[in-house]
Motif scaffolding. Structure first.
Motif, PDB file in Angstrom:
ATOM      1  N   GLN A 179       0.790  -1.252  -0.045  1.00  0.00           N
ATOM      2  CA  GLN A 179       0.008  -0.082   0.074  1.00  0.00           C
ATOM      3  C   GLN A 179       0.862   1.338   0.035  1.00  0.00           C
ATOM      4  O   GLN A 179       0.572   2.224  -0.607  1.00  0.00           O
ATOM      5  CB  GLN A 179      -0.968   0.089   1.208  1.00  0.00           C
ATOM      6  CG  GLN A 179      -1.909  -1.191   1.052  1.00  0.00           C
ATOM      7  CD  GLN A 179      -3.219  -0.857   2.181  1.00  0.00           C
ATOM      8  OE1 GLN A 179      -3.581   0.218   2.643  1.00  0.00           O
ATOM      9  NE2 GLN A 179      -3.665  -2.062   2.399  1.00  0.00           N
ATOM     10  N   GLY A 180       1.926   1.352   0.618  1.00  0.00           N
ATOM     11  CA  GLY A 180       2.917   2.342   0.637  1.00  0.00           C
ATOM     12  C   GLY A 180       3.340   2.805  -0.642  1.00  0.00           C
ATOM     13  O   GLY A 180       3.608   3.725  -1.272  1.00  0.00           O
ATOM     14  N   MET A 181       3.549   1.508  -1.598  1.00  0.00           N
ATOM     15  CA  MET A 181       3.890   1.691  -3.017  1.00  0.00           C
ATOM     16  C   MET A 181       2.749   2.335  -3.777  1.00  0.00           C
ATOM     17  O   MET A 181       2.882   3.324  -4.599  1.00  0.00           O
ATOM     18  CB  MET A 181       4.610   0.564  -3.483  1.00  0.00           C
ATOM     19  CG  MET A 181       5.855  -0.291  -3.012  1.00  0.00           C
ATOM     20  SD  MET A 181       6.631  -1.311  -3.928  1.00  0.00           S
ATOM     21  CE  MET A 181       5.808  -2.797  -3.554  1.00  0.00           C
ATOM     22  N   TRP A 182       1.535   1.779  -3.476  1.00  0.00           N
ATOM     23  CA  TRP A 182       0.602   2.208  -4.527  1.00  0.00           C
ATOM     24  C   TRP A 182       0.040   3.473  -4.096  1.00  0.00           C
ATOM     25  O   TRP A 182      -0.468   3.991  -4.920  1.00  0.00           O
ATOM     26  CB  TRP A 182      -0.632   1.013  -4.320  1.00  0.00           C
ATOM     27  CG  TRP A 182      -0.421  -0.320  -4.461  1.00  0.00           C
ATOM     28  CD1 TRP A 182       0.646  -0.832  -5.036  1.00  0.00           C
ATOM     29  CD2 TRP A 182      -1.154  -1.492  -3.902  1.00  0.00           C
ATOM     30  NE1 TRP A 182       0.603  -2.188  -5.121  1.00  0.00           N
ATOM     31  CE2 TRP A 182      -0.279  -2.734  -4.516  1.00  0.00           C
ATOM     32  CE3 TRP A 182      -2.338  -1.699  -3.386  1.00  0.00           C
ATOM     33  CZ2 TRP A 182      -0.863  -3.896  -4.096  1.00  0.00           C
ATOM     34  CZ3 TRP A 182      -2.934  -3.034  -2.939  1.00  0.00           C
ATOM     35  CH2 TRP A 182      -2.202  -4.178  -3.558  1.00  0.00           C
ATOM     36  N   LEU A 185       1.053   6.611  -6.241  1.00  0.00           N
ATOM     37  CA  LEU A 185       0.448   6.935  -7.731  1.00  0.00           C
ATOM     38  C   LEU A 185      -1.065   6.797  -7.732  1.00  0.00           C
ATOM     39  O   LEU A 185      -1.675   6.717  -6.756  1.00  0.00           O
ATOM     40  CB  LEU A 185       0.839   5.571  -8.512  1.00  0.00           C
ATOM     41  CG  LEU A 185       2.178   5.311  -8.866  1.00  0.00           C
ATOM     42  CD1 LEU A 185       2.350   4.093  -9.579  1.00  0.00           C
ATOM     43  CD2 LEU A 185       2.898   6.490  -9.429  1.00  0.00           C
ATOM     44  N   ASP A 186      -1.512   7.543  -8.579  1.00  0.00           N
ATOM     45  CA  ASP A 186      -2.972   7.850  -8.718  1.00  0.00           C
ATOM     46  C   ASP A 186      -3.789   6.531  -9.534  1.00  0.00           C
ATOM     47  O   ASP A 186      -3.514   6.309 -10.544  1.00  0.00           O
ATOM     48  CB  ASP A 186      -3.270   9.060  -9.614  1.00  0.00           C
ATOM     49  CG  ASP A 186      -4.639   9.155  -9.604  1.00  0.00           C
ATOM     50  OD1 ASP A 186      -5.583   9.037  -8.915  1.00  0.00           O
ATOM     51  OD2 ASP A 186      -5.245  10.260 -10.629  1.00  0.00           O
ATOM     52  N   THR A 187      -4.479   5.937  -8.631  1.00  0.00           N
ATOM     53  CA  THR A 187      -5.049   4.723  -9.109  1.00  0.00           C
ATOM     54  C   THR A 187      -6.648   4.714  -8.850  1.00  0.00           C
ATOM     55  O   THR A 187      -7.131   5.791  -7.856  1.00  0.00           O
ATOM     56  CB  THR A 187      -4.379   3.590  -8.558  1.00  0.00           C
ATOM     57  OG1 THR A 187      -4.911   3.279  -7.285  1.00  0.00           O
ATOM     58  CG2 THR A 187      -2.948   3.418  -8.917  1.00  0.00           C
ATOM     59  N   ASN A 188      -7.536   3.871  -9.398  1.00  0.00           N
ATOM     60  CA  ASN A 188      -8.826   3.752  -8.924  1.00  0.00           C
ATOM     61  C   ASN A 188      -9.253   2.812  -7.866  1.00  0.00           C
ATOM     62  O   ASN A 188     -10.043   2.428  -7.389  1.00  0.00           O
ATOM     63  CB  ASN A 188      -9.688   3.296 -10.053  1.00  0.00           C
ATOM     64  CG  ASN A 188      -9.389   2.118 -10.563  1.00  0.00           C
ATOM     65  OD1 ASN A 188      -8.575   1.335 -10.001  1.00  0.00           O
ATOM     66  ND2 ASN A 188      -9.892   1.478 -11.854  1.00  0.00           N
ATOM     67  N   ALA A 247      -9.317  -3.336 -12.972  1.00  0.00           N
ATOM     68  CA  ALA A 247      -8.346  -3.209 -12.097  1.00  0.00           C
ATOM     69  C   ALA A 247      -6.953  -2.440 -12.321  1.00  0.00           C
ATOM     70  O   ALA A 247      -6.423  -2.764 -13.166  1.00  0.00           O
ATOM     71  CB  ALA A 247      -8.130  -4.705 -11.598  1.00  0.00           C
ATOM     72  N   ASP A 248      -6.787  -1.492 -11.718  1.00  0.00           N
ATOM     73  CA  ASP A 248      -5.572  -0.533 -12.139  1.00  0.00           C
ATOM     74  C   ASP A 248      -4.336  -1.471 -11.349  1.00  0.00           C
ATOM     75  O   ASP A 248      -3.083  -1.271 -11.745  1.00  0.00           O
ATOM     76  CB  ASP A 248      -5.726   0.718 -11.598  1.00  0.00           C
ATOM     77  CG  ASP A 248      -6.250   1.714 -12.396  1.00  0.00           C
ATOM     78  OD1 ASP A 248      -6.439   1.627 -13.515  1.00  0.00           O
ATOM     79  OD2 ASP A 248      -6.619   2.790 -11.981  1.00  0.00           O
ATOM     80  N   PRO A 273      -2.164  -3.247 -16.212  1.00  0.00           N
ATOM     81  CA  PRO A 273      -2.640  -2.314 -15.092  1.00  0.00           C
ATOM     82  C   PRO A 273      -1.383  -1.359 -14.888  1.00  0.00           C
ATOM     83  O   PRO A 273      -0.298  -1.514 -15.418  1.00  0.00           O
ATOM     84  CB  PRO A 273      -2.707  -3.525 -14.064  1.00  0.00           C
ATOM     85  CG  PRO A 273      -1.709  -4.432 -14.443  1.00  0.00           C
ATOM     86  CD  PRO A 273      -1.877  -4.533 -15.852  1.00  0.00           C
ATOM     87  N   LYS A 274      -1.611  -0.356 -14.146  1.00  0.00           N
ATOM     88  CA  LYS A 274      -0.642   0.753 -13.708  1.00  0.00           C
ATOM     89  C   LYS A 274       0.342   0.053 -12.950  1.00  0.00           C
ATOM     90  O   LYS A 274       1.424   0.392 -12.756  1.00  0.00           O
ATOM     91  CB  LYS A 274      -1.358   1.855 -13.002  1.00  0.00           C
ATOM     92  CG  LYS A 274      -2.143   2.582 -13.948  1.00  0.00           C
ATOM     93  CD  LYS A 274      -2.848   3.842 -13.096  1.00  0.00           C
ATOM     94  CE  LYS A 274      -3.756   4.719 -14.255  1.00  0.00           C
ATOM     95  NZ  LYS A 274      -4.195   5.850 -13.446  1.00  0.00           N
TER      96      LYS A 274
END
Length: 436
Positions: A179-182, A185-188, A247-248, A273-274
């Motif tokens: 979650q720290g990595m995610w 970035l801007d994701t859905n 799913a991003d 995905p991103k």
């Protein structure tokens, strides 16, 4: 699992050994001058789909053997150390079988084991049954500890083990790291979950204590198409489900061959995905090298790296020196298990040195339980804070950070640490980037 249930076979084994020693002394007093040999069995997946975990085995074992070539000083005097390696062939049944061979036929005093629950769990279970000390690593603590309980779903019934000890991180750590990595970035916040039908996949995908509830608490929604069998050749169903959910992010705990199949098919079917944060499969340079440029910016947990600020208690090497030594000896990039396989033997040697009688399984198990050691992978101490006491008695947590594989112009990959919020002592090498 209580001590009382194990005492009869353990005491019988010790009594017979003592009788043999007394007989030898009576027949040949000169034997007193001979140095006894401690036998350490090492179970590892050197072949099969998990073989990437064992890539560093030969290098680490040779280094340990060289370090201990002149015997080891213990509380009872000098001992020689013999390391006996057995290949699990990436098969849990085989892992249990060779562990029993090491105990019954080779008469080892200690077993060390690493590399996913498919290897660590059957070996640890066999050691617990036989009353032989065991140290394991390279598997999250939940599948190692919880899956071996009589009632895994009821923490009130969990019991500590008497002879088996484990050091590594837990699912709570990988969730926080991912979650720290995610969050960089801007994701859905839509996540596709890849969970196989094995000990790791069932623990990670557990709807009550695995990734799903933790991700939900962080504002993420997970799409879980269900368990698949390892070594699958078609991931179309999973890819279609992730596309439908838009799913991003993709995450999961996947063996290397399955990640190659999934990611290749995802690219062929137009799903990119991103973020793809995949545990287990892309820990190793060989895995991303096999994918080529499409592996750029795949992300994963980082247990250990050349930049970790830790030092070996065995030979004084820094993490950078150990990683450099591996690359120089093999011509290959360092790989994360280098540090953890080395640390296995650090804990083993330290415990043997401190044990009142390293040939007595109870005394050696007590020495392992009392471990308080700075190693090449960080501090290892059983019974420390940070886990429920029943778990902490057998488990010591080690640091975890997050990284991304960056494709280089020469076709190689560099693992860049991009998330270290829980362990700022481990330096960052960059920030999170989206998959292009």
């Amino acid at each position: 699992m209580s001590k009382s249930t194990m005492s009869v076979p353990v005491k019988r084994r010790v009594f017979l050994g003592a009788t043999s020693i007394i007989a030898l002394i009576a027949m040949a007093p000169a034997a007193m001058a001979q140095t006894q040999t401690i036998k350490i069995g090492y179970v590892t997946p050197q072949t099969g789909p998990l073989a990437a975990f064992a890539e560093a085995d030969d290098f680490v074992i040779k280094q340990v053997q060289d370090t201990l070539a002149n015997s080891l000083e213990t509380a009872g005097g000098p001992v020689n150390v013999e390391i006996i390696v057995r290949d699990s062939q990436s098969n849990p049944n085989r892992a249990a079988e060779v562990a029993r061979q090491l105990i019954v036929s080779d008469e080892v005093q200690l077993i060390v084991v690493a590399s996913t629950p498919e290897t660590t769990n059957p070996v640890s279970a066999q050691c617990e049954i036989e009353g032989i000390p065991c140290i394991s690593t390279a598997a999250p603590w939940q599948p190692w500890f919880i899956e071996r309980q009589a009632n895994p779903g009821d923490p009130a019934t969990w019991e500590s083990f008497d002879y088996t000890y484990h050091f590594f991180w837990g699912l709570e750590d990988v969730i926080a790291t991912y979650q720290g990595m995610w969050n960089q970035l801007d994701t859905n916040k839509q996540v596709g979950g890849l969970f196989p039908n094995d000990a790791d996949g069932n623990a990670w995908g557990n709807p009550e204590v695995g990734l799903p509830p933790a991700l939900k608490a962080g504002g993420y929604t997970i799409t879980d198409p269900g368990r698949y069998q390892n070594l699958s050749d078609d991931f179309t169903a999973q890819i279609d489900a992730f596309k439908a959910a838009n799913a991003d992010i993709v995450t999961g705990v996947v063996i290397p061959p399955d990640l190659t199949t999934f990611w290749t098919q995802a690219n062929q079917q137009g799903y990119k995905p991103k973020i793809a944060s995949i545990a287990k499969a892309i820990l190793f340079p060989v895995a991303v090298e096999g994918l080529g440029p499409i592996a750029n910016n795949l992300s994963t947990e980082v247990w250990w790296s050349a930049s970790h600020p830790f030092t070996s208690s065995l030979n004084g090497q820094s993490a950078g020196e150990l990683a450099g030594g591996y690359s120089e000896a093999t011509g290959r990039p360092w790989t994360q298990p280098v540090g953890f396989i080395h640390a296995l033997f650090e804990v083993a040697v330290d415990s043997i040195k401190r044990a009142e009688d390293p040939f007595d399984p109870d005394a050696l198990a007590e020495a392992i339980a009392a471990t308080n050691l700075d190693t090449i992978v960080g501090h290892i101490e059983f019974g420390a804070e940070g886990l429920p006491p029943v778990v902490a008695a057998n488990v010591s947590k080690t640091p975890l950070v997050g990284g991304q594989w960056r494709y280089q112009d020469d076709g190689s990959f560099e693992l860049v640490i991009v998330e270290n919020a829980a362990h700022p002592e481990i330096p960052l090498g960059g920030t999170m980037e989206a998959i292009e």
